[in-house]
Design an enzyme around this catalytic site. Sequence first.
Site, short mmCIF file in Angstrom:
data_model
loop_
_atom_site.label_atom_id
_atom_site.label_comp_id
_atom_site.label_asym_id
_atom_site.label_seq_id
_atom_site.Cartn_x
_atom_site.Cartn_y
_atom_site.Cartn_z
CG ASP A 1 -1.79 1.25 1.28
OD1 ASP A 1 -2.88 1.22 0.70
OD2 ASP A 1 -1.37 2.24 1.91
CE1 TYR B 1 1.19 8.40 2.64
CE2 TYR B 1 1.59 6.11 2.05
CZ TYR B 1 0.88 7.05 2.77
OH TYR B 1 -0.13 6.64 3.61
CD GLN C 1 -5.21 2.10 4.26
OE1 GLN C 1 -4.20 2.67 4.67
NE2 GLN C 1 -5.34 1.72 3.00
#
Length: 331
Positions: free
Chosen positions: A45, A50, A159
């Site tokens: 993931d 990021y 999530q």
Amino acid sequence: MRKLGSTNIELNRVGFGGIPIQRITQEDTNLVINELVNKGINFIDSARGYTISEEYIGNAIEGKRDKFILATKSMSRTYDDMIRDVNTSLKNFKTDYIDLYQFHNLKPDEYERIFEDGMAYKALLKCKGEGKIKHIGITSHSIDTIKKAVYGGKFDTIQFPYNIVEDQADEIFKEANKKGIGVIVMKPLAGGAIDNAQLAIKYILSKDYIDVVIPGMDSVEQVIENTSVLNNLDITNEEKIEMKNIIDKLGSRFCRRCEYCMPCPVGINIPTNFLFEGYYSRYNLKEWSKDRYKALSVKASDCIECGKCESKCPYELPIRDMLKDVSNILE
């Protein structure tokens, strides 16, 4: 191995969270990914936000794409922006499809809008129809958003943070499991606040309604440590005592992101401020955290110390003092 909700995805219940990749090199990423293969971890993931995480992972899995289930996520909310992000993720991962594409950190007031014409959900449906993505998921730090997703029936997976000190999602996780929605757990170590990774992961996987936990890992040693729990998920009496001690230790100054403190009279998103401080202090993502804190329109330093948040906090946290800490650290 188990199925992720009602999808046809089969995965190891310990997955890989890609956020710490930002603080290591490509060479170290290659070593971590190779160890994932050795340990049978097949769920990765990452996220568009990021920084270099998708790219490093894409380079590391080249030639072994078939060994992994790839998941990533985007903060885009409009149709065009989401199309752009999906294509960027495909390029970064060096693949022609992504198994799970997720809305990243969707807030309650954004939920209904993403389904409108010209917005991002229809972009993901288009990408799914073209085979660029296989499934659509959602991530959030808001329990209200997750509840909407579970009862709305438009997502294959959810999530949400869950760990020894943050278990407010228990009931909605059970409901999601009943409905065949895949349950993915992030922040298993409470953003690094919990030291015993093995116990933290074991606690989560002892819940049969949780499909996969995705601890962030930036070394081969962490991969070995985090996968070792799969040999025995039984929690001993000694470990139960340790968990109680963890709760007692963190409880006095740890935000569970339940959002009962909201809304703030001056507009501070209190849990988000604490979240960025956690990334700075416990994940060692200093520049990343500072950049995102600076982008906030209302910051911790804008607190007028009215105390309304503290009167609503079910955990009786000293929120005003904690916001001062955030300001001192991130400004």
